[in-house]
Design a protein around this motif. Structure first.
Motif, PDB file in Angstrom:
ATOM      1  N   TYR A  42       0.819  -1.281  -0.123  1.00 24.79           N
ATOM      2  CA  TYR A  42       0.002  -0.047   0.043  1.00 24.79           C
ATOM      3  C   TYR A  42       0.906   1.229  -0.120  1.00 24.79           C
ATOM      4  CZ  TYR A  42       0.770   0.659   5.039  1.00 24.79           C
ATOM      5  OH  TYR A  42       1.217   0.537   6.281  1.00 24.79           O
ATOM      6  N   ASN A  43       0.316   2.051  -0.634  1.00 24.96           N
ATOM      7  CA  ASN A  43       1.046   3.764  -0.606  1.00 24.96           C
ATOM      8  C   ASN A  43       1.033   4.410   0.787  1.00 24.96           C
ATOM      9  OD1 ASN A  43       1.446   6.480  -1.205  1.00 24.96           O
ATOM     10  ND2 ASN A  43       1.353   5.818  -3.439  1.00 24.96           N
ATOM     11  N   THR A  44       2.126   4.445   1.247  1.00 24.72           N
ATOM     12  CA  THR A  44       1.955   5.135   2.781  1.00 24.72           C
ATOM     13  C   THR A  44       1.689   6.546   2.595  1.00 24.72           C
ATOM     14  OG1 THR A  44       4.404   5.426   2.346  1.00 24.72           O
ATOM     15  CG2 THR A  44       3.937   3.530   3.592  1.00 24.72           C
ATOM     16  N   LYS A  45       1.446   7.432   1.547  1.00 24.91           N
ATOM     17  CA  LYS A  45       1.067   8.657   1.599  1.00 24.91           C
ATOM     18  C   LYS A  45      -0.232   8.948   1.224  1.00 24.91           C
ATOM     19  CE  LYS A  45       5.446  10.390  -0.416  1.00 24.91           C
ATOM     20  NZ  LYS A  45       5.963  11.042  -1.399  1.00 24.91           N
ATOM     21  N   ARG A  46      -1.078   7.605   0.880  1.00 24.19           N
ATOM     22  CA  ARG A  46      -2.518   7.641   0.518  1.00 24.19           C
ATOM     23  C   ARG A  46      -3.432   6.561   1.456  1.00 24.19           C
ATOM     24  NH1 ARG A  46      -3.091   9.579  -4.903  1.00 24.19           N
ATOM     25  NH2 ARG A  46      -4.978   8.400  -5.124  1.00 24.19           N
ATOM     26  N   VAL A  47      -2.690   5.980   1.963  1.00 23.16           N
ATOM     27  CA  VAL A  47      -3.710   5.116   2.781  1.00 23.16           C
ATOM     28  C   VAL A  47      -3.195   5.090   4.231  1.00 23.16           C
ATOM     29  CG1 VAL A  47      -4.310   2.559   3.138  1.00 23.16           C
ATOM     30  CG2 VAL A  47      -3.444   3.227   0.872  1.00 23.16           C
ATOM     31  N   LYS A  48      -4.411   5.298   5.306  1.00 20.76           N
ATOM     32  CA  LYS A  48      -4.136   5.157   6.578  1.00 20.76           C
ATOM     33  C   LYS A  48      -3.993   3.877   7.057  1.00 20.76           C
ATOM     34  CE  LYS A  48      -6.652   9.566   7.038  1.00 20.76           C
ATOM     35  NZ  LYS A  48      -7.724  10.190   7.839  1.00 20.76           N
ATOM     36  N   LYS A  49      -3.302   3.509   7.935  1.00 22.69           N
ATOM     37  CA  LYS A  49      -3.212   2.372   8.638  1.00 22.69           C
ATOM     38  C   LYS A  49      -4.557   1.730   9.153  1.00 22.69           C
ATOM     39  CE  LYS A  49       1.780   1.600   9.984  1.00 22.69           C
ATOM     40  NZ  LYS A  49       2.770   1.297  10.815  1.00 22.69           N
ATOM     41  N   SER A  50      -5.374   2.681   9.770  1.00 19.99           N
ATOM     42  CA  SER A  50      -6.742   2.336   9.975  1.00 19.99           C
ATOM     43  C   SER A  50      -7.519   1.964   8.997  1.00 19.99           C
ATOM     44  CB  SER A  50      -7.439   3.617  10.816  1.00 19.99           C
ATOM     45  OG  SER A  50      -7.637   4.730   9.883  1.00 19.99           O
ATOM     46  N   GLU A  51      -7.226   2.114   7.861  1.00 26.42           N
ATOM     47  CA  GLU A  51      -7.987   1.577   6.566  1.00 26.42           C
ATOM     48  C   GLU A  51      -7.801   0.095   6.214  1.00 26.42           C
ATOM     49  OE1 GLU A  51      -9.182   5.616   4.071  1.00 26.42           O
ATOM     50  OE2 GLU A  51      -6.848   4.896   4.148  1.00 26.42           O
ATOM     51  N   LEU A  52      -6.741  -0.125   6.593  1.00 25.92           N
ATOM     52  CA  LEU A  52      -6.087  -1.733   6.139  1.00 25.92           C
ATOM     53  C   LEU A  52      -7.084  -2.797   7.091  1.00 25.92           C
ATOM     54  CD1 LEU A  52      -2.441  -1.127   6.391  1.00 25.92           C
ATOM     55  CD2 LEU A  52      -3.679  -1.169   4.310  1.00 25.92           C
ATOM     56  N   PRO A  53      -7.482  -3.564   6.108  1.00 26.48           N
ATOM     57  CA  PRO A  53      -8.245  -4.784   6.691  1.00 26.48           C
ATOM     58  C   PRO A  53      -7.487  -5.671   7.602  1.00 26.48           C
ATOM     59  CG  PRO A  53      -7.729  -5.308   4.395  1.00 26.48           C
ATOM     60  CD  PRO A  53      -7.189  -3.918   4.777  1.00 26.48           C
ATOM     61  N   LYS A  54      -7.966  -6.252   8.709  1.00 26.78           N
ATOM     62  CA  LYS A  54      -7.509  -7.224   9.541  1.00 26.78           C
ATOM     63  C   LYS A  54      -7.520  -8.624   8.842  1.00 26.78           C
ATOM     64  CE  LYS A  54      -8.238  -4.755  13.920  1.00 26.78           C
ATOM     65  NZ  LYS A  54      -8.868  -4.599  15.368  1.00 26.78           N
ATOM     66  N   THR A  55      -8.734  -8.914   8.007  1.00 24.90           N
ATOM     67  CA  THR A  55      -8.746 -10.195   7.485  1.00 24.90           C
ATOM     68  C   THR A  55      -9.474  -9.855   6.151  1.00 24.90           C
ATOM     69  OG1 THR A  55     -11.188 -10.345   8.041  1.00 24.90           O
ATOM     70  CG2 THR A  55      -9.786 -11.043   9.871  1.00 24.90           C
ATOM     71  N   TRP A  56      -9.260 -10.981   5.407  1.00 22.93           N
ATOM     72  CA  TRP A  56      -9.590 -11.056   3.931  1.00 22.93           C
ATOM     73  C   TRP A  56     -10.956 -10.791   3.769  1.00 22.93           C
ATOM     74  CZ3 TRP A  56      -6.046 -10.495   0.526  1.00 22.93           C
ATOM     75  CH2 TRP A  56      -4.756 -10.460   0.631  1.00 22.93           C
ATOM     76  N   GLU A  57     -11.811 -11.263   4.861  1.00 23.01           N
ATOM     77  CA  GLU A  57     -13.399 -10.745   4.812  1.00 23.01           C
ATOM     78  C   GLU A  57     -13.537  -9.286   5.042  1.00 23.01           C
ATOM     79  OE1 GLU A  57     -11.801 -13.071   6.667  1.00 23.01           O
ATOM     80  OE2 GLU A  57     -13.121 -14.720   7.206  1.00 23.01           O
ATOM     81  N   ASP A  58     -12.695  -8.674   5.830  1.00 29.09           N
ATOM     82  CA  ASP A  58     -13.000  -7.102   5.793  1.00 29.09           C
ATOM     83  C   ASP A  58     -12.654  -6.413   4.734  1.00 29.09           C
ATOM     84  OD1 ASP A  58     -13.336  -7.598   8.725  1.00 29.09           O
ATOM     85  OD2 ASP A  58     -11.383  -7.108   9.350  1.00 29.09           O
ATOM     86  N   LEU A  59     -11.719  -7.050   3.905  1.00 30.52           N
ATOM     87  CA  LEU A  59     -11.465  -6.190   2.766  1.00 30.52           C
ATOM     88  C   LEU A  59     -12.578  -6.071   1.786  1.00 30.52           C
ATOM     89  CD1 LEU A  59      -9.300  -5.107   0.797  1.00 30.52           C
ATOM     90  CD2 LEU A  59      -8.914  -7.511  -0.136  1.00 30.52           C
ATOM     91  N   VAL A  60     -13.425  -6.858   1.766  1.00 30.70           N
ATOM     92  CA  VAL A  60     -14.582  -7.137   0.914  1.00 30.70           C
ATOM     93  C   VAL A  60     -15.982  -6.609   1.472  1.00 30.70           C
ATOM     94  CG1 VAL A  60     -13.408  -8.588  -0.711  1.00 30.70           C
ATOM     95  CG2 VAL A  60     -15.310  -9.487   1.112  1.00 30.70           C
ATOM     96  N   LYS A  61     -15.922  -6.397   2.923  1.00 30.61           N
ATOM     97  CA  LYS A  61     -17.207  -6.374   3.288  1.00 30.61           C
ATOM     98  C   LYS A  61     -18.011  -4.650   3.145  1.00 30.61           C
ATOM     99  CE  LYS A  61     -15.212  -3.857   7.388  1.00 30.61           C
ATOM    100  NZ  LYS A  61     -15.206  -3.993   9.073  1.00 30.61           N
ATOM    101  N   PRO A  62     -19.239  -4.604   3.121  1.00 31.79           N
ATOM    102  CA  PRO A  62     -20.000  -3.315   2.928  1.00 31.79           C
ATOM    103  C   PRO A  62     -19.369  -2.261   3.440  1.00 31.79           C
ATOM    104  CG  PRO A  62     -21.579  -5.077   2.689  1.00 31.79           C
ATOM    105  CD  PRO A  62     -20.083  -5.571   3.504  1.00 31.79           C
ATOM    106  N   GLY A  63     -18.880  -0.956   2.853  1.00 30.05           N
ATOM    107  CA  GLY A  63     -18.353   0.050   3.700  1.00 30.05           C
ATOM    108  C   GLY A  63     -16.830  -0.166   3.631  1.00 30.05           C
ATOM    109  N   SER A  64     -16.239  -1.091   2.972  1.00 27.87           N
ATOM    110  CA  SER A  64     -14.726  -1.105   3.117  1.00 27.87           C
ATOM    111  C   SER A  64     -14.006   0.159   2.821  1.00 27.87           C
ATOM    112  CB  SER A  64     -14.329  -2.341   2.160  1.00 27.87           C
ATOM    113  OG  SER A  64     -13.039  -2.376   2.117  1.00 27.87           O
ATOM    114  N   PRO A  65     -13.070   0.860   3.314  1.00 30.55           N
ATOM    115  CA  PRO A  65     -12.456   1.951   3.097  1.00 30.55           C
ATOM    116  C   PRO A  65     -11.653   2.103   1.856  1.00 30.55           C
ATOM    117  CG  PRO A  65     -11.566   1.178   5.062  1.00 30.55           C
ATOM    118  CD  PRO A  65     -12.630   0.317   4.716  1.00 30.55           C
TER     119      PRO A  65
END
Length: 232
Positions: A20-43
């Protein structure tokens, strides 16, 4: 990290996650699991993720971990319909470079040692591994009828030794397989791996299950607008 019958052995460990691009992505936006990546409202939804057509590097691992039905019925529809990633034709290194210049914010799949190489060259990238971490081993064999089979055995024996494994780590950054070196401190971005469950791609998944995954992935990829392979 070898077959029971001694037919093959692994000489590298590969963990495939995301860059991930450290200038464009906050760590809080990163998914903990692969399910979190695709859930509704994923940042990271809405084109922020650039994906290559390389499911043999990560999704087959989840196919084994979650089960085929879960991937077919739930994960793939959410991946294409909810996440809506950019479906790209570039290679793995190209995807990371595009993320580093802001074409998109996250590239996947990305091998941790390759991310490290890009970072050493100045790219504003970092690694993130949702859980479970997709992992496989790069295998090594010797041809039985090799004209220099004893020389090959000497090379393999050294490469699998602690010395050979540490040399490999120092030169190419590949994670070791030697039993005394199975430690996050010897892995690129080992802090991303510590304490996380692993989804291992074994020979069974690669040989028996990957063709089944392709049968559902390829139509979904094309239907979502992914580039097709050029016919020769």
């Amino acid at each position: 990290m070898r077959s029971k019958d001694g037919l093959w052995a692994a000489y590298q460990t590969a963990n495939w996650c995301m860059a991930y691009n450290t200038k464009r992505v906050k760590k809080s936006e990163l998914p903990k699991t692969w399910e979190d990546l695709v859930k509704p409202g994923s940042p990271l939804a809405g084109g922020r993720v650039g994906v290559g057509n390389r499911v043999h590097l990560w999704l087959i691992n989840l196919w084994g971990a979650y089960g085929a039905d879960e991937i077919k019925k739930h994960y793939l529809p959410a991946f294409f319909g909810t996440l809506k990633p950019q479906l790209r034709k570039e290679g793995i290194n190209g995807l990371m470079k595009l993320a580093s210049i802001g074409e998109f914010d996250v590239s996947m799949p990305s091998a941790l040692y390759r991310i490290k190489i890009q970072v050493k060259q100045g790219a504003p990238l970092a690694a993130h591994c949702p859980e479970p971490v997709p992992r496989y081993f790069t295998n090594l064999t010797i041809f039985r009828n090799s004209p220099r089979v004893n020389s090959a055995k000497l090379l393999v024996n050294w490469l699998l030794s602690k010395e050979g494994q540490l040399m490999q780590l120092a030169i190419v950054g590949a994670a070791p397989v030697h039993k005394d070196l199975i430690n996050p401190k010897y892995y690129p971005y080992g802090e991303e791996l510590a304490g996380k469950k692993v989804a291992l791609r074994d020979i069974h998944l690669l040989v028996d299950e990957l063709p089944k995954l392709y049968k559902v992935w390829n139509p979904a990829w094309l239907e979502a607008g992914g580039p097709g392979r050029k016919r020769r």
